[in-house]
Motif scaffolding. Sequence first.
Motif, mmCIF file in Angstrom:
data_model
loop_
_atom_site.group_PDB
_atom_site.id
_atom_site.type_symbol
_atom_site.label_atom_id
_atom_site.label_comp_id
_atom_site.label_asym_id
_atom_site.label_seq_id
_atom_site.Cartn_x
_atom_site.Cartn_y
_atom_site.Cartn_z
ATOM 1 N N TRP A 1 4.682 14.309 -5.469
ATOM 2 C CA TRP A 1 5.174 14.681 -4.152
ATOM 3 C C TRP A 1 4.235 15.610 -3.394
ATOM 4 N N PHE A 2 3.542 16.490 -4.079
ATOM 5 C CA PHE A 2 2.710 17.476 -3.405
ATOM 6 C C PHE A 2 1.222 17.198 -3.573
ATOM 7 N N GLY B 1 0.813 -1.218 0.000
ATOM 8 C CA GLY B 1 0.000 0.000 0.000
ATOM 9 C C GLY B 1 0.841 1.260 0.000
ATOM 10 N N MET B 2 1.969 1.207 -0.708
ATOM 11 C CA MET B 2 2.875 2.348 -0.747
ATOM 12 C C MET B 2 2.258 3.507 -1.524
ATOM 13 N N VAL B 3 2.683 4.719 -1.213
ATOM 14 C CA VAL B 3 2.248 5.889 -1.968
ATOM 15 C C VAL B 3 3.118 6.009 -3.208
ATOM 16 N N ASN B 4 2.617 6.708 -4.202
ATOM 17 C CA ASN B 4 3.377 6.926 -5.427
ATOM 18 C C ASN B 4 4.498 7.912 -5.136
#
Length: 50
Positions: free
Chosen positions: A33-34, A24-27
């Motif tokens: 990034w923002f 479930g990692m973030v991109n």
Amino acid sequence: MLMLFDNTLDGIEDPENGIHQVMGMVNLAPNEWFAPFGQGRDPDRGFRHS
């Protein structure tokens, strides 16, 4: 974040990667990034007082 520097996990930053999806990692692409993620703070949660 440290997994990005592990050569055995090359490609883990790719959202299509199986490990990336299971964890479930973030991109982590710079253009993301923002971008906000999650629903933010629950307004009914209240505040912690010290």
